[in-house]
Design a protein around this motif. Structure first.
Motif, PDB file in Angstrom:
ATOM      1  N   ARG A  19      -4.872   5.308  -0.213  1.00 28.97           N
ATOM      2  CA  ARG A  19      -4.714   5.330  -1.637  1.00 28.97           C
ATOM      3  C   ARG A  19      -5.840   5.149  -2.555  1.00 28.97           C
TER       4      ARG A  19
ATOM      5  N   GLU B 154     -11.101  10.079  -5.850  1.00 25.31           N
ATOM      6  CA  GLU B 154     -11.440  11.260  -5.651  1.00 25.31           C
ATOM      7  C   GLU B 154     -10.993  12.040  -6.978  1.00 25.31           C
ATOM      8  N   ALA B 155      -9.659  11.485  -7.479  1.00 28.51           N
ATOM      9  CA  ALA B 155      -8.850  12.170  -8.494  1.00 28.51           C
ATOM     10  C   ALA B 155      -9.521  11.611  -9.952  1.00 28.51           C
TER      11      ALA B 155
ATOM     12  N   ALA C 167      -7.936   8.323  -2.700  1.00 27.32           N
ATOM     13  CA  ALA C 167      -7.089   9.291  -3.559  1.00 27.32           C
ATOM     14  C   ALA C 167      -7.392   9.168  -4.946  1.00 27.32           C
TER      15      ALA C 167
ATOM     16  N   GLU D 155      -3.333   2.328   4.990  1.00 31.38           N
ATOM     17  CA  GLU D 155      -2.899   3.126   3.707  1.00 31.38           C
ATOM     18  C   GLU D 155      -3.495   2.822   2.381  1.00 31.38           C
TER      19      GLU D 155
ATOM     20  N   VAL E  17      -2.250  -0.678 -10.139  1.00 32.68           N
ATOM     21  CA  VAL E  17      -2.565   0.634 -10.850  1.00 32.68           C
ATOM     22  C   VAL E  17      -1.556   1.492 -10.753  1.00 32.68           C
ATOM     23  N   PRO E  18      -1.134   1.899 -11.889  1.00 41.37           N
ATOM     24  CA  PRO E  18       0.257   2.798 -11.949  1.00 41.37           C
ATOM     25  C   PRO E  18      -0.049   4.105 -11.514  1.00 41.37           C
ATOM     26  N   GLY E  19       1.069   4.968 -11.029  1.00 44.68           N
ATOM     27  CA  GLY E  19       0.935   6.253 -10.532  1.00 44.68           C
ATOM     28  C   GLY E  19       0.773   7.277 -11.558  1.00 44.68           C
ATOM     29  N   GLY E  20       0.323   8.491 -11.047  1.00 45.11           N
ATOM     30  CA  GLY E  20       0.285   9.681 -11.834  1.00 45.11           C
ATOM     31  C   GLY E  20      -0.734   9.600 -12.767  1.00 45.11           C
TER      32      GLY E  20
ATOM     33  N   THR F 290       0.384  10.792  -1.120  1.00 42.87           N
ATOM     34  CA  THR F 290      -0.017   9.191  -0.904  1.00 42.87           C
ATOM     35  C   THR F 290       1.051   8.305  -1.914  1.00 42.87           C
ATOM     36  N   PRO F 291       1.713   7.545  -1.494  1.00 41.63           N
ATOM     37  CA  PRO F 291       2.720   6.708  -2.454  1.00 41.63           C
ATOM     38  C   PRO F 291       1.823   5.989  -3.500  1.00 41.63           C
ATOM     39  N   GLY F 292       2.232   5.814  -4.674  1.00 45.43           N
ATOM     40  CA  GLY F 292       1.665   4.877  -5.607  1.00 45.43           C
ATOM     41  C   GLY F 292       0.589   5.726  -6.383  1.00 45.43           C
ATOM     42  N   VAL F 293      -0.161   6.477  -5.595  1.00 46.99           N
ATOM     43  CA  VAL F 293      -1.309   7.207  -6.371  1.00 46.99           C
ATOM     44  C   VAL F 293      -1.018   8.663  -6.208  1.00 46.99           C
ATOM     45  N   GLU F 294      -1.447   9.528  -7.071  1.00 48.19           N
ATOM     46  CA  GLU F 294      -1.237  10.795  -6.963  1.00 48.19           C
ATOM     47  C   GLU F 294      -2.160  11.522  -5.932  1.00 48.19           C
ATOM     48  N   PRO F 295      -1.754  12.499  -5.206  1.00 47.55           N
ATOM     49  CA  PRO F 295      -2.833  13.219  -4.488  1.00 47.55           C
ATOM     50  C   PRO F 295      -3.915  13.340  -5.322  1.00 47.55           C
ATOM     51  N   ALA F 296      -5.261  13.541  -4.791  1.00 42.52           N
ATOM     52  CA  ALA F 296      -6.401  13.678  -5.607  1.00 42.52           C
ATOM     53  C   ALA F 296      -6.289  15.087  -6.156  1.00 42.52           C
TER      54      ALA F 296
END
Lengths: 194, 321
Positions: A11, A17-18, A14, A7, A55-58, B83-89
């Motif tokens: 994370r 990649e982002a 992702a 998991e 690391v914050p989300g969004g 994915t929790p915490g991080v946005e999908p790429a």
């Protein structure tokens, strides 16, 4: 590898990649060389890997990464400055791109060089990274109003420097063309040149 | 040299536009993976974090191969779920593109809307705007301007008179019923909303919920694919012959499966190497609906046609036939 590790890797995957390309672009502009940029990117993401839970989300993740990259590059500059041979080059800390024969790129780099380091930073974060003044304030850890004011000033100064340099370049081109025309007329004139 | 040119020049110098940028990203990805592979091994027996060696000169061939494999495992492009915490790429990249595109679209842009059914062109419209001025060319079947643009400059509309092959000053924009959805001002507001506003945010949100796949292209752009409920793209605007009409951005009626708001439509968003949206393509059945963006932020000013006649002057001209 257990489910928790998988998991965690998903994370991180992702995250890279982002925002990986963003951080690469950010570091390429600011590092002293391509290898320094690569080092900085690796340091940023290694930090992210180790502190993934912080690391914050969004969109905030991107701001977090920029702020981390900024610190990494500052550390890198401090240590590199000790190397005397590079001190002069790094004193400017201007976008580390390959030299270009493209006059426009030259003018852009020169106009950026004329800005103060923080003005340059806010301008690049806004124009190239698409960050809002609020996000820029988070990266620079300064009040929003400061970021907004600095951005306004940086834009004005950049435009003014760019216009001045472009006018100079344009004038230079005209002079060169006139000289070439003159040289050609002398060469082709009867009895002129050899 | 004006303000826009200086900032356009700055954006053109974006390293993302460099021919070798993707190689730089790939190299960075490999370096990140190598560092993490090393750090994970080094950190394992220790409770506190420790900085890894800055260079991995001492890597054995086996470790290097393992690191290369880790690149593939860690940095797989595509198939990102939630994915929790991080946005999908893909979602994060698209959101960023929406922001960038919206900011650029505020100044100027060019958008081409293309719709086909069974390979036949159903609609084709080009909208070009700069500030509040705009030019709309509609080549749709039975379109109102028959391939000749409608131009709006400084609040004045100009059309082309096919009988006299000249431009006509149609009248001020304010003379059209406000709120009818057909005034140039309405169209411009809709364009800006569709380019980077609510419409696009809805699409991105819906795509994210269903999962996004990413494909990188050789020109540096990335295509994000997913499905979006038709109702999130085509808005309900009223009834016609007892049935609800749903309309796609830029004013085209959603037919067949797209008329059902629950139908998930295949959607692809292309983001250029500069981070700005290039295209949105929606497909269902035999239909395609494509919106292509160009010159966001750098579309030249729209110029009023020279020698446009007023309607009064046109009336004085001899009528053909």
């Amino acid at each position: 590898m257990n489910e928790g590790e998988r998991e965690r890797r998903r994370r991180f995957d992702a995250l890279f990649e982002a925002y990986g390309a963003d951080i690469v672009a950010y570091c390429i502009w600011r590092a002293g060389s391509a290898s320094d940029a690569q080092d900085a990117v690796a340091d940023v993401f290694l930090t992210a890997w180790r502190r993934l839970d912080d690391v914050p989300g969004g969109d905030a993740a991107r701001v977090w990464l920029y702020a981390t990259a900024r610190r990494m590059l500052a550390n890198q500059r401090r240590s590199t400055r000790r190397r005397a041979a590079l001190a002069e080059r790094l004193a400017h800390a201007v976008p580390a791109q390959k030299s270009s024969s493209d006059p426009e790129q030259y003018i852009v780099r020169e106009a950026l060089r004329r800005l103060g380091p923080l003005d340059r930073e806010v301008l690049l974060l806004s124009e190239l990274e698409g960050l809002s003044p609020a996000e820029i304030a988070s990266v620079l850890r300064c009040p929003r109003v400061t970021a907004r004011g600095r951005l306004h000033r940086a834009r004005r100064r950049f435009r003014s420097a760019f216009e001045e340099l472009a006018a100079r370049e344009h004038g230079g081109r005209h002079r060169r063309a006139a000289l070439e025309t003159h040289a050609a007329s002398v060469t082709h004139a009867p009895g002129g040149g050899s | 040299m004006n303000r826009i040119e200086s900032f356009e020049a700055l954006r053109r110098a974006n390293p993302r536009r460099g021919a070798d940028f993707h190689e730089a990203v790939d190299a960075a990805a490999a370096e990140v993976s190598r560092r993490i592979a090393t750090a994970t091994t080094a950190d394992a027996p220790q409770s506190r974090l420790r900085r890894p060696h800055r260079r991995l000169i001492g890597l054995t061939a086996g470790v290097a191969l393992a690191a290369a494999a880790a690149v593939a495992v860690f940095l797989t492009v595509g198939s990102s779920g939630v994915t929790p915490g991080v946005e999908p790429a893909g979602a994060a990249a698209m959101k960023k593109a929406v922001k960038l595109s919206a900011a650029s679209a505020e100044r100027s842009g060019t958008v081409t809307v293309h719709m086909t059914q069974d390979g036949q062109v159903w609609a084709h419209k080009v909208v070009r705007w700069n500030g509040d001025d705009m030019e709309i060319t509609d080549n749709s079947r039975g379109g109102p301007s028959s391939g000749l643009p409608l131009v709006v400059v400084n609040g004045m509309m100009y059309g082309h008179d096919p009988d006299h092959e000249g431009w006509v000053e149609v009248g001020p924009v304010s003379s059209i019923d406000p709120g009818s959805g057909t005034t140039p001002t309405d169209i411009l507001a809709a364009v800006r909303e569709d380019v980077g506003g609510k419409t696009l945010r809805r699409i991105v949100r819906a795509m994210t919920a269903g999962g996004v796949t990413t494909t990188r292209q050789s020109d540096g752009s990335a295509v994000y694919r997913g499905t979006v409920p038709a109702g999130q793209i085509a808005r309900r605007t009223g009834f016609k012959e007892g049935e609800t009409i749903r309309v796609f951005p830029f004013g085209y009626v959603a037919h067949d499966a797209a008329a059902d708001p629950a139908t998930r439509l295949d959607t692809a968003v292309t983001v250029g190497g500069d981070g700005v949206i290039r295209e949105i393509a929606v497909t269902w059945g035999t239909w395609t609906y494509t919106v292509t963006y160009r010159q966001l932020g750098s579309t030249p000013p729209v110029v009023a046609p020279a020698n446009a006649k007023t309607i009064r002057e046109m009336r004085r001209l001899p009528q053909p036939g």
